[in-house]
Scaffold this motif. Sequence first.
Motif, PDB file in Angstrom:
ATOM      1  N   UNK A  88       0.842  -1.199   0.000  1.00  0.00           N
ATOM      2  CA  UNK A  88       0.000   0.000   0.000  1.00  0.00           C
ATOM      3  C   UNK A  88       0.876   1.248   0.000  1.00  0.00           C
ATOM      4  N   UNK A  89       0.458   2.234  -0.756  1.00  0.00           N
ATOM      5  CA  UNK A  89       1.282   3.439  -0.889  1.00  0.00           C
ATOM      6  C   UNK A  89       0.395   4.639  -1.197  1.00  0.00           C
ATOM      7  N   UNK A  90       0.853   5.802  -0.790  1.00  0.00           N
ATOM      8  CA  UNK A  90       0.186   7.058  -1.145  1.00  0.00           C
ATOM      9  C   UNK A  90       0.985   7.737  -2.251  1.00  0.00           C
ATOM     10  N   UNK A  91       0.319   8.050  -3.349  1.00  0.00           N
ATOM     11  CA  UNK A  91       0.987   8.799  -4.411  1.00  0.00           C
ATOM     12  C   UNK A  91       0.529  10.245  -4.355  1.00  0.00           C
TER      13      UNK A  91
ATOM     14  N   UNK B 158      -4.392   6.877  -2.656  1.00  0.00           N
ATOM     15  CA  UNK B 158      -3.863   5.705  -1.958  1.00  0.00           C
ATOM     16  C   UNK B 158      -4.113   4.484  -2.836  1.00  0.00           C
TER      17      UNK B 158
END
Lengths: 162, 396
Positions: B191-194, B300
């Motif tokens: 999971x990542x926030x761009x 996200x």
Amino acid sequence: MSKLSNDTVSAVENLNRDYICALDNMDMTGWLACFSQQGSYTFIAEENVRRGLPIAFMLDDCYERLQDRVTQVVDIQIDSTEHYQMRHFTQLTNIVEQESGTVRATFNFSIYYTQKDTNHTKILCVGRYEDIITLKGGKAEFKHRKAITDSNVLPRYVAYPV
Amino acid sequence: MTKQSTEGPTLVWPKKYNEIPKAVFEMEELWPKELETIFYGEEWHPIVHRAEIPNPGDYKAAELGEMPIFAVHGEDGEIRVFQNTCTHRGTSLITESSGNKKELECPYHRWLFNLQGDLVGCPNSRDYAPGFDRKNFGLAKLRLEEFCGLFFVTMSDKTPPLKEYLGESFYEPLSRILGGDGRLKLIGYQKVMYDCNWKAYCDNDGYHAPLLHKAFALLNWQGGKGFQKVTENGHLSFESELKIPDDITALEDGSILDFKGTETSTGSIVQMQFPVTVYSKHMDMLNIRYAFPKGPKGLEVHYAYFSHEDDDEEMLAHRIRQSSNLLGPCGLISMEDASVFSRIDIGNKTPGNAIFQKGVEDEHKLSFTVKQNDESGNLPRWEHYRKRMGFERSES
């Protein structure tokens, strides 16, 4: 803490210091030098660990993969990464002897990052290292370093190991 | 460029079909309208695969636009999606991203719901308002359809049936990403926030020229033959053969790039479903990228990876190490994509239009014929977006 000698604890602390300084100095050769020839490295979200799910952010399960991690950072993605400065803060929270010449250690970590050429400093991730460390002739090496991040959602893409 | 009407903000769209106003990525006031016309409108949104909640009581929290929702596997084996809110005073019922519950209890006044969403307990109800009937207070359920084990929701009764909405050119390759028969097992998430507007991600995660990938060149790995298909409502599918050289000198451990699969003749399928979901199958990685815009800025992305129920131990281990190292926010071949999202976002703060070139044969006409590496496959999605938002095309 178990009855480990001060020398052993020192060797483990020194290894961890070499490791975090290598990363904070963007020295991937120094990072690789912290691992034994049987070494491996995992960077994984706590959520996956808790649920028994094996997918990691980085899964370098043999020495060749560790070498390829260096190639990825130094050669393959060097142009496309928006580089950032890391600062690792760690604290040894547990250390026990597993067998003669091998210890298990746990460190807490918090890692800040500053985007190059900006003043934006943020938390990259917070979590713990679970380590298996071999000791030979007073020198410690990672047989396995597993970085488990409590921050399950990374705040940006992550170009370097933590 | 902008004016405020009673129906919300508007934007004059360029006359040429290959030009997109950069302001569309930057105008924060578009977000409420995007919520209304797209995320809460006549579109289907994937929420969960059965493999993510395989047992009765398993649940997964998600968001649709700004609305918290959750999917839960009922005692009767059925999967349902509910708004994440108690029907009494609105307290959220699910607070963790996933888990298992036998029943759903609101901590505020101890209203109790079963996994089917029925209100089965509410203390002191003899003192409730005269019109109270617990039958009317079940959890708010979303309209749901399934395809190969993947469950989609929509807020509108008018949205066409799912297969009609996706079109055969989209759902057929999707079925192959979902293992052919949907019999998948979850192997984990990244999971990542761009740091970009959700539409910048759409333009670039599904489609981007191989030029971006230095890794491809270094590994002497270029895409083989392939094609793109695009639907009128903006769903885009790519398929291509993977041509991976036998001897990869740049890596010490080339096995990470092995393609062991036999279930399909092509090595690479990438799909972008309007509004914001990407699915992919590269080599042996089966991947759904659930994406959740956090308002006008920030997206996200939850990369969910799967194995197939029929995999032997060797294949499972291979999928795990390949998925963990090649895709996602740290991946050998995909981290570069991520680096482009935020750079595009910075560049879009300048005036003017973003202009698509490759594959555009006529700037004044929308074409659904797109070659393998053309960027014009993004244009039907932009046209669909423009219509949903009610933006007029400029006449000059």
